[in-house]
Design a protein around this motif. Sequence first.
Motif, short mmCIF file in Angstrom:
data_model
loop_
_atom_site.label_atom_id
_atom_site.label_comp_id
_atom_site.label_asym_id
_atom_site.label_seq_id
_atom_site.Cartn_x
_atom_site.Cartn_y
_atom_site.Cartn_z
N GLU A 11 0.85 -1.19 0.00
CA GLU A 11 0.00 0.00 0.00
C GLU A 11 0.89 1.24 0.00
O GLU A 11 1.95 1.24 0.60
N GLY A 12 0.41 2.29 -0.65
CA GLY A 12 1.15 3.54 -0.67
C GLY A 12 1.91 3.74 -1.97
O GLY A 12 1.98 2.85 -2.83
N SER A 13 2.50 4.90 -2.11
CA SER A 13 3.23 5.26 -3.32
C SER A 13 4.50 4.43 -3.46
O SER A 13 5.22 4.20 -2.48
N ALA A 14 4.78 4.02 -4.69
CA ALA A 14 5.99 3.24 -4.95
C ALA A 14 7.25 4.05 -4.69
O ALA A 14 8.33 3.48 -4.48
N SER A 15 7.14 5.38 -4.69
CA SER A 15 8.31 6.22 -4.47
C SER A 15 8.50 6.61 -3.00
O SER A 15 9.49 7.25 -2.65
N ALA A 16 7.55 6.22 -2.14
CA ALA A 16 7.62 6.58 -0.72
C ALA A 16 8.62 5.67 0.00
O ALA A 16 8.93 4.57 -0.46
N PRO A 17 9.15 6.09 1.15
CA PRO A 17 10.08 5.25 1.91
C PRO A 17 9.41 3.93 2.31
O PRO A 17 8.28 3.94 2.82
N PRO A 18 10.06 2.80 2.08
CA PRO A 18 9.43 1.50 2.38
C PRO A 18 9.36 1.21 3.87
O PRO A 18 10.28 1.53 4.63
N LEU A 19 8.26 0.59 4.28
CA LEU A 19 8.02 0.19 5.66
C LEU A 19 7.42 -1.21 5.64
O LEU A 19 6.34 -1.42 5.09
#
Length: 372
Positions: A11-19
């Motif tokens: 979930e979330g943007s592919a460019s966001a920091p991974p969690l």
Amino acid sequence: MTDLLLNHRVEGSASAPPLLLGPSLGTSYALWDAVAPELSIGHRVVRWDLPGHGGSAADLIGPGASVGDLAGLVLRLADSLGVARFAYAGVSLGGAVGLHLAVHHPDRVASLAVICSSAHFNGAKPWQERAALVRAEGLAGLAEGANSRWFTAGFTVQRLVQDHREADPEAYAACCDALAAFDLRDRLTEISAPTLLIAGREDPATPPVHLREIADAVPGAALLELPGASHLAPVQCPEAVLTALRTHFDGAAPRGMEVRREVLGDTHVDRAQARQTPFTARFQDFISRYAWGEIWTDPTLSRRERSMITLTALVAHGHYDELAMHVRAARRNGLTPEEIGAVLLQTAVYCGVPAANSAFATAQRVLAEEED
């Protein structure tokens, strides 16, 4: 062993920091349902299922498995998604996986949160006995007691209890083998990732003393105890867990929140934060990031000038509750009562006398309260 990956949801943007989010034994990634969507506003969230749980294949691990084996599966999943370095949060067994990764693969873990977990799980014997029981009798009987192990009295989440009941017995037993052999107490001082420990004060499985032991050993670690929370804190206290994880993984408070507090005051912002729910969290994040983090931090206009513009716009649209808040903000930004009055007088020309009349009444009340 199959080459399949752990079942997962992104979930979330592919460019966001991974969690990455790890689950507890007996649950699926549904454990994170109340937290993951909000975390995905600022992160690329990857939550995964243990082998034989949820949608993960049972033969990803076998008898005698270790937490290191599970950590290897998590790294394989991260590699398949092109994720080299990530933040990680895990509950119970998922937390143990995070500790293992932080010790053995420090280059992969940017920051760590360990929730209702431990650096050891009270020795091998109880887990060996549980593994033997599950291999002999399956999970139906053990699932009947899930509520008492996971939640405080009167609380349950049937989806997770059903996940427990439907887990593969052999894979579940292999996870018990991993817990039986797990003990990282002598390696905790090696963890270099910024670390947050979250304990449930009512947790019978990993009580706060277990998290305190980790916090005392990991350099710079922080510990948060949640009153009223048992073993699955992200389910029972999702708002508290969400707030703690956001603060930890986002680092220092974003500039937007700093400016919001400087202009509106701690009392107002604290009240807004206290009222925040999963439903409103995204809007609150939007306000802090964009209104306060981008517009109010733009140096083109001074804060005094921005206050004057804001007062005018609020009068024009009749937003008098917001106007009261921004009269107070204008005082913090250096406007005198006379200057505020001059702004409102100008609105009488361009926004109309009735609007200015209401605005003067609102501002007079706020300024009188300040004098008192």
